[in-house]
Design a protein around this motif. Sequence first.
Motif, PDB file in Angstrom:
ATOM      1  N   ALA A   1      41.180 -12.344 -18.166  1.00  0.00           N
ATOM      2  CA  ALA A   1      41.106 -10.963 -17.640  1.00  0.00           C
ATOM      3  C   ALA A   1      40.818 -11.007 -16.283  1.00  0.00           C
ATOM      4  O   ALA A   1      41.401 -10.245 -15.496  1.00  0.00           O
ATOM      5  N   VAL A   2      40.203 -12.161 -15.848  1.00  0.00           N
ATOM      6  CA  VAL A   2      40.019 -12.312 -14.125  1.00  0.00           C
ATOM      7  C   VAL A   2      41.495 -12.337 -13.453  1.00  0.00           C
ATOM      8  O   VAL A   2      41.799 -11.735 -12.679  1.00  0.00           O
ATOM      9  N   ALA A   3      42.304 -13.190 -14.229  1.00  0.00           N
ATOM     10  CA  ALA A   3      43.438 -13.607 -13.650  1.00  0.00           C
ATOM     11  C   ALA A   3      44.447 -12.253 -13.525  1.00  0.00           C
ATOM     12  O   ALA A   3      45.081 -12.055 -12.796  1.00  0.00           O
ATOM     13  N   HIS A   4      44.602 -11.555 -14.724  1.00  0.00           N
ATOM     14  CA  HIS A   4      45.159 -10.313 -14.885  1.00  0.00           C
ATOM     15  C   HIS A   4      44.848  -9.319 -13.857  1.00  0.00           C
ATOM     16  O   HIS A   4      45.830  -8.694 -13.260  1.00  0.00           O
ATOM     17  N   ALA A   5      43.374  -9.155 -13.587  1.00  0.00           N
ATOM     18  CA  ALA A   5      42.960  -8.172 -12.880  1.00  0.00           C
ATOM     19  C   ALA A   5      43.120  -8.615 -11.326  1.00  0.00           C
ATOM     20  O   ALA A   5      43.800  -7.436 -10.546  1.00  0.00           O
ATOM     21  N   LEU A   6      43.350  -9.748 -10.833  1.00  0.00           N
ATOM     22  CA  LEU A   6      43.810 -10.065  -9.797  1.00  0.00           C
ATOM     23  C   LEU A   6      45.308 -10.106  -9.114  1.00  0.00           C
ATOM     24  O   LEU A   6      45.702  -9.600  -8.182  1.00  0.00           O
ATOM     25  N   VAL A   7      46.000 -10.552 -10.165  1.00  0.00           N
ATOM     26  CA  VAL A   7      47.517 -10.524 -10.017  1.00  0.00           C
ATOM     27  C   VAL A   7      47.903  -9.239 -10.027  1.00  0.00           C
ATOM     28  O   VAL A   7      48.851  -8.642  -9.424  1.00  0.00           O
TER      29      VAL A   7
ATOM     30  N   LEU B   1      46.732   4.110 -17.147  1.00  0.00           N
ATOM     31  CA  LEU B   1      47.638   5.179 -16.532  1.00  0.00           C
ATOM     32  C   LEU B   1      46.896   6.174 -16.036  1.00  0.00           C
ATOM     33  O   LEU B   1      47.289   6.771 -14.866  1.00  0.00           O
ATOM     34  N   PHE B   2      45.760   6.731 -16.621  1.00  0.00           N
ATOM     35  CA  PHE B   2      44.815   7.634 -16.098  1.00  0.00           C
ATOM     36  C   PHE B   2      44.092   7.214 -14.651  1.00  0.00           C
ATOM     37  O   PHE B   2      44.103   7.712 -13.834  1.00  0.00           O
ATOM     38  N   THR B   3      43.911   5.803 -14.706  1.00  0.00           N
ATOM     39  CA  THR B   3      43.499   5.158 -13.389  1.00  0.00           C
ATOM     40  C   THR B   3      44.432   5.212 -12.464  1.00  0.00           C
ATOM     41  O   THR B   3      44.308   5.489 -11.074  1.00  0.00           O
ATOM     42  N   VAL B   4      45.615   4.786 -12.734  1.00  0.00           N
ATOM     43  CA  VAL B   4      46.902   4.845 -11.788  1.00  0.00           C
ATOM     44  C   VAL B   4      46.967   6.364 -11.302  1.00  0.00           C
ATOM     45  O   VAL B   4      47.153   6.421 -10.129  1.00  0.00           O
ATOM     46  N   TYR B   5      46.899   7.244 -12.124  1.00  0.00           N
ATOM     47  CA  TYR B   5      47.028   8.699 -11.709  1.00  0.00           C
ATOM     48  C   TYR B   5      45.966   8.983 -10.628  1.00  0.00           C
ATOM     49  O   TYR B   5      46.154   9.585  -9.733  1.00  0.00           O
TER      50      TYR B   5
ATOM     51  N   MET C   1      43.460  -2.192  -6.479  1.00  0.00           N
ATOM     52  CA  MET C   1      42.391  -2.956  -6.877  1.00  0.00           C
ATOM     53  C   MET C   1      41.576  -2.308  -8.050  1.00  0.00           C
ATOM     54  O   MET C   1      41.193  -2.985  -9.066  1.00  0.00           O
ATOM     55  N   LEU C   2      41.289  -1.073  -8.026  1.00  0.00           N
ATOM     56  CA  LEU C   2      40.828  -0.633  -9.097  1.00  0.00           C
ATOM     57  C   LEU C   2      41.365  -0.485 -10.397  1.00  0.00           C
ATOM     58  O   LEU C   2      41.180  -0.593 -11.490  1.00  0.00           O
ATOM     59  N   THR C   3      42.997  -0.500 -10.206  1.00  0.00           N
ATOM     60  CA  THR C   3      43.933  -0.455 -11.345  1.00  0.00           C
ATOM     61  C   THR C   3      43.801  -1.928 -11.732  1.00  0.00           C
ATOM     62  O   THR C   3      43.683  -2.374 -13.221  1.00  0.00           O
ATOM     63  N   GLY C   4      43.678  -3.152 -10.936  1.00  0.00           N
ATOM     64  CA  GLY C   4      43.561  -4.183 -11.391  1.00  0.00           C
ATOM     65  C   GLY C   4      42.072  -4.467 -12.298  1.00  0.00           C
ATOM     66  O   GLY C   4      42.063  -5.103 -13.308  1.00  0.00           O
ATOM     67  N   PHE C   5      41.056  -3.768 -11.799  1.00  0.00           N
ATOM     68  CA  PHE C   5      39.917  -3.835 -12.379  1.00  0.00           C
ATOM     69  C   PHE C   5      39.713  -3.294 -13.771  1.00  0.00           C
ATOM     70  O   PHE C   5      39.157  -3.817 -14.846  1.00  0.00           O
TER      71      PHE C   5
END
Length: 247
Positions: free
Chosen positions: A57-63, A150-154, A171-175
Motif C-alpha cells: 500500500a505504501v509503495a503504491h501510494a508513493l509511486v 476518480l472522485f479524488t482525482v476530480y 499526493m492526495l490521490t496517492g493517499f
Amino acid sequence: MAKIALGCVGEATQPDCIRALVVEFITTFLFIFVGVGSAITANTLLGNALVGLLAVAVAHALVVAVMISAGHISGGHLNPAVTLGLLFGGHITVVRSALYWIIQLLAASAASFLLSYLTGGSAIPVHTLASGVGYLQGVIWEIILTFSLLFTVYATMVDPKKGALDGLGPMLTGFVVGANILAGGAFSGASMNPARSFGPALVAGDWTDHWVYWVGPLIGGGLAGFIYENFFIERSHVPLPRAEAEY
C-alpha cells in the motif's frame, strides 16, 4: 452536461499527442514496475500478511503520487479507468483515450516481463478474488474503490474550484490508492486499474477472475467521472473537446 468528444484519427500523428503517449508509457511503466515489484518483494521477504499488505500500500501510494506529478504532459493517468472517467467528463477525446489504453497496457506488460526477468523468474503476483469472495462482491469492491479514486482525482485536480487543495492532487490521490489497498487488498486485491492487473496476468498466464478487474474499475471510474462533472463542477463554459486531460 459534459459531452463526450470523439476526436479524429489524425490526433495520433500530432506532436503533442505523441509526446503525451511517450510520457504516459514511461510513467505507467514505472508505476507498474514499482507496484508489482513491491508485491514480489512482499511475497518473498515478508512472512506477515499484514506487514506485506502495508508495504504494498505504501509503495503504491508513493509511486502514484510521484508519477502523476511527473506525467503532467500526458495528465499522468496510469490507468484505463482514470482515462475513462476523464472521457466521460469531456476532458479527453475517444481517439486519444483508445491510444492511452493501448499505451497503458503495453507499459504494464513490458514492466511485468522485465520484473520477471530481473527477479530470476520469480512468480508475478496476480489479482484474484480471495477465498469466500464471489464475483459480485469482487466487482462491487472494485467499483467502490475505483469510484473513490476518480472522485479524488476530480475533486483535487480537475475541479476548477479546488481551492486550498490546488497542487496537492497527486499526493492526495496517492493517499487514497494506499488507503484503498489497505481496505480491499485482502478481499478483491484492490486493483482499481485494469492495466495493473493485465500486465501480471499476461506474464503469469493466469487469467483467473481477470474480467472482474476490468468490469469493476471501468464502471467505478466512468460513474465517478460522469457524476462529478455533471453534478458538482460549476463552470462558466463547457469543457473544450481537447485531446489531453485537463488535470
